[in-house]
Design a protein around this motif. Structure first.
Motif, PDB file in Angstrom:
ATOM      1  N   GLY A 180       0.957  -1.391   0.000  1.00 26.60           N
ATOM      2  CA  GLY A 180      -0.053   0.215   0.268  1.00 26.60           C
ATOM      3  C   GLY A 180       0.792   1.160   0.080  1.00 26.60           C
ATOM      4  O   GLY A 180       0.365   2.111   0.550  1.00 26.60           O
ATOM      5  N   LEU A 181       2.111   1.357  -0.669  1.00 30.12           N
ATOM      6  CA  LEU A 181       2.814   2.243  -0.512  1.00 30.12           C
ATOM      7  C   LEU A 181       2.186   3.617  -1.362  1.00 30.12           C
ATOM      8  O   LEU A 181       1.656   3.221  -2.481  1.00 30.12           O
ATOM      9  N   ARG A 182       2.131   4.634  -0.812  1.00 30.52           N
ATOM     10  CA  ARG A 182       1.363   6.016  -1.789  1.00 30.52           C
ATOM     11  C   ARG A 182       2.191   7.143  -1.350  1.00 30.52           C
ATOM     12  O   ARG A 182       2.932   7.310  -0.268  1.00 30.52           O
ATOM     13  N   HIS A 183       2.284   7.843  -2.508  1.00 25.31           N
ATOM     14  CA  HIS A 183       2.887   9.183  -2.679  1.00 25.31           C
ATOM     15  C   HIS A 183       2.527   9.819  -4.171  1.00 25.31           C
ATOM     16  O   HIS A 183       2.928   9.134  -5.023  1.00 25.31           O
ATOM     17  N   PRO A 184       1.709  10.937  -4.102  1.00 23.96           N
ATOM     18  CA  PRO A 184       1.382  11.328  -5.456  1.00 23.96           C
ATOM     19  C   PRO A 184       2.111  11.735  -6.379  1.00 23.96           C
ATOM     20  O   PRO A 184       2.084  11.664  -7.672  1.00 23.96           O
ATOM     21  N   GLY A 185       3.567  11.789  -5.819  1.00 26.37           N
ATOM     22  CA  GLY A 185       4.527  12.133  -7.003  1.00 26.37           C
ATOM     23  C   GLY A 185       4.979  10.855  -7.609  1.00 26.37           C
ATOM     24  O   GLY A 185       5.890  10.978  -8.605  1.00 26.37           O
ATOM     25  N   LEU A 186       4.795   9.677  -7.157  1.00 28.41           N
ATOM     26  CA  LEU A 186       5.373   8.447  -7.844  1.00 28.41           C
ATOM     27  C   LEU A 186       4.454   8.200  -9.066  1.00 28.41           C
ATOM     28  O   LEU A 186       3.164   8.316  -9.187  1.00 28.41           O
ATOM     29  N   PRO A 187       5.120   7.999 -10.280  1.00 33.48           N
ATOM     30  CA  PRO A 187       4.334   7.862 -11.735  1.00 33.48           C
ATOM     31  C   PRO A 187       3.257   6.523 -11.355  1.00 33.48           C
ATOM     32  O   PRO A 187       2.416   6.654 -12.166  1.00 33.48           O
ATOM     33  N   THR A 188       3.761   5.699 -10.773  1.00 27.34           N
ATOM     34  CA  THR A 188       2.871   4.494 -10.482  1.00 27.34           C
ATOM     35  C   THR A 188       1.712   4.794  -9.527  1.00 27.34           C
ATOM     36  O   THR A 188       1.006   3.933  -9.362  1.00 27.34           O
ATOM     37  N   ASP A 189       1.770   5.928  -8.845  1.00 25.80           N
ATOM     38  CA  ASP A 189       0.631   6.082  -7.853  1.00 25.80           C
ATOM     39  C   ASP A 189      -0.632   6.049  -8.588  1.00 25.80           C
ATOM     40  O   ASP A 189      -0.952   6.956  -9.672  1.00 25.80           O
ATOM     41  N   PRO A 190      -1.641   5.745  -7.945  1.00 28.75           N
ATOM     42  CA  PRO A 190      -3.107   6.017  -8.738  1.00 28.75           C
ATOM     43  C   PRO A 190      -3.516   7.306  -8.825  1.00 28.75           C
ATOM     44  O   PRO A 190      -4.607   7.654  -9.568  1.00 28.75           O
ATOM     45  N   HIS A 203      -1.489   9.972  -9.042  1.00 31.20           N
ATOM     46  CA  HIS A 203      -0.393  10.704  -9.852  1.00 31.20           C
ATOM     47  C   HIS A 203      -0.801  11.656 -11.140  1.00 31.20           C
ATOM     48  O   HIS A 203      -0.665  12.706 -11.044  1.00 31.20           O
ATOM     49  N   ARG A 204      -1.692  10.965 -12.009  1.00 30.59           N
ATOM     50  CA  ARG A 204      -2.238  11.744 -13.174  1.00 30.59           C
ATOM     51  C   ARG A 204      -3.054  13.042 -12.574  1.00 30.59           C
ATOM     52  O   ARG A 204      -2.665  14.231 -13.179  1.00 30.59           O
ATOM     53  N   VAL A 205      -3.985  12.799 -11.718  1.00 27.67           N
ATOM     54  CA  VAL A 205      -4.748  13.914 -11.440  1.00 27.67           C
ATOM     55  C   VAL A 205      -3.849  14.992 -10.453  1.00 27.67           C
ATOM     56  O   VAL A 205      -3.827  16.150 -10.711  1.00 27.67           O
ATOM     57  N   ALA A 206      -2.946  14.456  -9.698  1.00 28.10           N
ATOM     58  CA  ALA A 206      -2.328  15.167  -8.902  1.00 28.10           C
ATOM     59  C   ALA A 206      -1.074  16.138  -9.741  1.00 28.10           C
ATOM     60  O   ALA A 206      -0.931  17.380  -9.745  1.00 28.10           O
ATOM     61  N   ALA A 207      -0.587  15.440 -10.720  1.00 25.61           N
ATOM     62  CA  ALA A 207       0.153  16.197 -11.611  1.00 25.61           C
ATOM     63  C   ALA A 207      -0.299  17.426 -12.556  1.00 25.61           C
ATOM     64  O   ALA A 207       0.047  18.312 -12.983  1.00 25.61           O
ATOM     65  N   GLY A 208      -1.919  17.151 -12.511  1.00 29.09           N
ATOM     66  CA  GLY A 208      -2.565  18.340 -13.161  1.00 29.09           C
ATOM     67  C   GLY A 208      -2.990  19.421 -12.422  1.00 29.09           C
ATOM     68  O   GLY A 208      -3.048  20.519 -13.235  1.00 29.09           O
ATOM     69  N   GLN A 209      -2.819  19.325 -11.431  1.00 26.46           N
ATOM     70  CA  GLN A 209      -3.119  20.447 -10.483  1.00 26.46           C
ATOM     71  C   GLN A 209      -2.215  20.674  -9.176  1.00 26.46           C
ATOM     72  O   GLN A 209      -2.464  21.903  -8.719  1.00 26.46           O
ATOM     73  N   MET A 210      -1.222  20.041  -9.030  1.00 24.83           N
ATOM     74  CA  MET A 210      -0.380  20.477  -7.955  1.00 24.83           C
ATOM     75  C   MET A 210       0.898  20.963  -8.665  1.00 24.83           C
ATOM     76  O   MET A 210       1.322  20.440  -9.733  1.00 24.83           O
ATOM     77  N   ARG A 211       1.487  22.273  -8.210  1.00 20.15           N
ATOM     78  CA  ARG A 211       2.347  22.941  -8.681  1.00 20.15           C
ATOM     79  C   ARG A 211       3.852  22.697  -8.514  1.00 20.15           C
ATOM     80  O   ARG A 211       4.311  22.167  -7.575  1.00 20.15           O
ATOM     81  N   GLY A 212       4.596  22.868  -9.580  1.00 17.57           N
ATOM     82  CA  GLY A 212       6.012  22.773  -9.560  1.00 17.57           C
ATOM     83  C   GLY A 212       6.590  21.521  -8.967  1.00 17.57           C
ATOM     84  O   GLY A 212       7.768  21.267  -8.360  1.00 17.57           O
ATOM     85  N   GLY A 213       6.107  20.410  -9.143  1.00 18.12           N
ATOM     86  CA  GLY A 213       6.533  18.909  -8.908  1.00 18.12           C
ATOM     87  C   GLY A 213       6.336  18.711  -7.325  1.00 18.12           C
ATOM     88  O   GLY A 213       7.184  17.921  -6.938  1.00 18.12           O
ATOM     89  N   ARG A 214       5.498  19.796  -6.846  1.00 10.51           N
ATOM     90  CA  ARG A 214       5.675  19.514  -5.191  1.00 10.51           C
ATOM     91  C   ARG A 214       4.481  18.498  -4.883  1.00 10.51           C
ATOM     92  O   ARG A 214       3.317  19.168  -4.793  1.00 10.51           O
TER      93      ARG A 214
END
Length: 379
Positions: free
Chosen positions: A273-283, A285-296
């Motif tokens: 159950g490893l989770r971190h929105p920055g992981l490309p494999t995280d469920p 990640h796609r949404v997070a990358a679209g609304q979270m700024r600067g790779g943060r």
């Protein structure tokens, strides 16, 4: 000002005045000289304070730069959360909240239901709260990334759907911080956060805030603060403003190290159950990358160890990490989240908050502690 670092360093500072400090010290005052009518910016200490004003202006500049947004600061994150919900909802209203949000939300839901508010809940992931909206819904409450599970929802999509029904939208922005996400730019009516966490970042201040672009909504939240007296102390407000100067440095360092730690944990056999929105494999990640700024993508990594005993051994074996609650501080912390009883997580679930330590040192400490916990189990 365009850069996040420049903005964080300069946010809320008054105009330069000869022989005065760039950031004035805290103003300790319960009352002010008040001749004539009770009018003016500062009349009584429960209404306003010059130290709050500077901090509120600073947070507004971070949450919604270039606008006339208003911020109201509170004595804690829960003070801010309660102010939005209880200032906006009345008997007969309906609200939609997440099932996987902060652990005190269920207690607040129970209170709302006691006041005659209908509350529906749904998970954060896959925008599931959309299905809970109807034409009676007065307020939609989002928490993204969610704490502690780190699921993410599409703020813009949910806000558009809510506004089409006349529903207000509030977003708990605690984990992302205004440098990682700007809910008001994505369509939310309220950006809410616990400043206790990454905003202040040193584990020594309790604080909360609400930021709005609509002056009417800000006035309603401010009136609630005055009524219940959920005000921050001037020293806490000053410490918070002082800490903003390093926000970009802290957030960038912590986000980068959190992603590196998550990558290092991917191959550990004892972890699920490893989770971190920055992981490309995280469920998320796609949404997070679209609304979270600067790779943060935040400083929190979550994962599950086989059982409670393994988790306790892991935490005990850590040397650079404090076994403590909260997140976002410069010193890494971790905890077995199930000990509080308010989150629907396994007994071995770990919420890990990455601090500002050297990444190599921190990751080595975590891997060594995992080895020690696993060796003790096999022995």
């Amino acid at each position: 000002m365009t850069g996040d670092g420049t903005r964080a360093v300069r946010a809320g500072l008054p105009e330069a005045e000869a022989y005065e400090p760039t950031l004035p010290g805290p103003v300790f005052a319960a009352h002010y000289h008040l001749p004539g009518d009770a009018a003016g910016p500062y009349t009584y200490g429960r209404d306003a304070n010059p130290t709050w004003s500077l901090l509120e202006r600073a947070i507004s500049e971070l949450e919604s730069p270039g606008t006339d947004a208003e911020t109201v600061v509170f004595s804690s994150g829960m003070g801010a959360i309660s102010a939005v919900l209880l200032s906006q909802l009345r008997q007969g209203d309906a609200a939609v909240l997440p099932t996987d949000g902060y652990q005190l939300l269920p207690a607040l839901i129970e209170r709302l239901q006691g006041y005659g508010v209908t509350v529906r809940t749904a998970p954060t992931g896959e925008d599931a709260q959309l299905d809970a909206l109807d034409d009676r819904t007065k307020l939609l409450w989002l928490e993204t990334p969610s704490n502690p599970g780190l699921d993410v929802c599409d703020i813009r999509r949910l806000a558009e759907a809510a506004h089409a029904r006349g529903t207000l939208v509030a977003v708990d922005n605690t984990l992302a911080t205004p440098l990682g996400q700007r809910p008001l730019e994505l369509g939310a009516d309220f950006a809410v956060a616990s400043g206790t966490k990454a905003l202040t970042g040193h584990g020594d201040v309790l604080l909360g805030y609400v930021t709005c672009r609509d002056p009417r909504l800000a006035a309603e939240v401010r009136a609630w603060r005055k009524t219940v007296g959920a005000i921050p102390g001037p020293m806490e407000a000053w410490l918070a403003h002082r800490s903003l100067a390093t926000l970009q440095l802290r957030v960038d360092r912590q986000a980068a190290t959190a992603l590196a730690l998550a990558e290092a944990l991917r191959e550990r056999p004892e972890i699920t159950g490893l989770r971190h929105p920055g992981l490309p494999t995280d469920p998320a990640h796609r949404v997070a990358a679209g609304q979270m700024r600067g790779g943060r993508f935040g400083c929190v990594v979550s994962f599950t160890l086989p059982d409670k005993e393994c988790a306790e051994r892991f935490l005990d074996a850590l040397r650079l990490v404090d076994d403590a609650t909260s997140f976002g501080g410069v010193r890494s912390t971790a905890e077995r989240r199930g000990r509080w009883g308010g989150d629907a997580v396994p007994e071995g679930f770990i919420r890990f908050s990455v601090g500002a330590e050297d990444p190599d040192d921190l990751i080595a400490d975590v891997l060594r502690a995992l080895d020690a916990a696993s060796a003790a189990a096999s022995g």
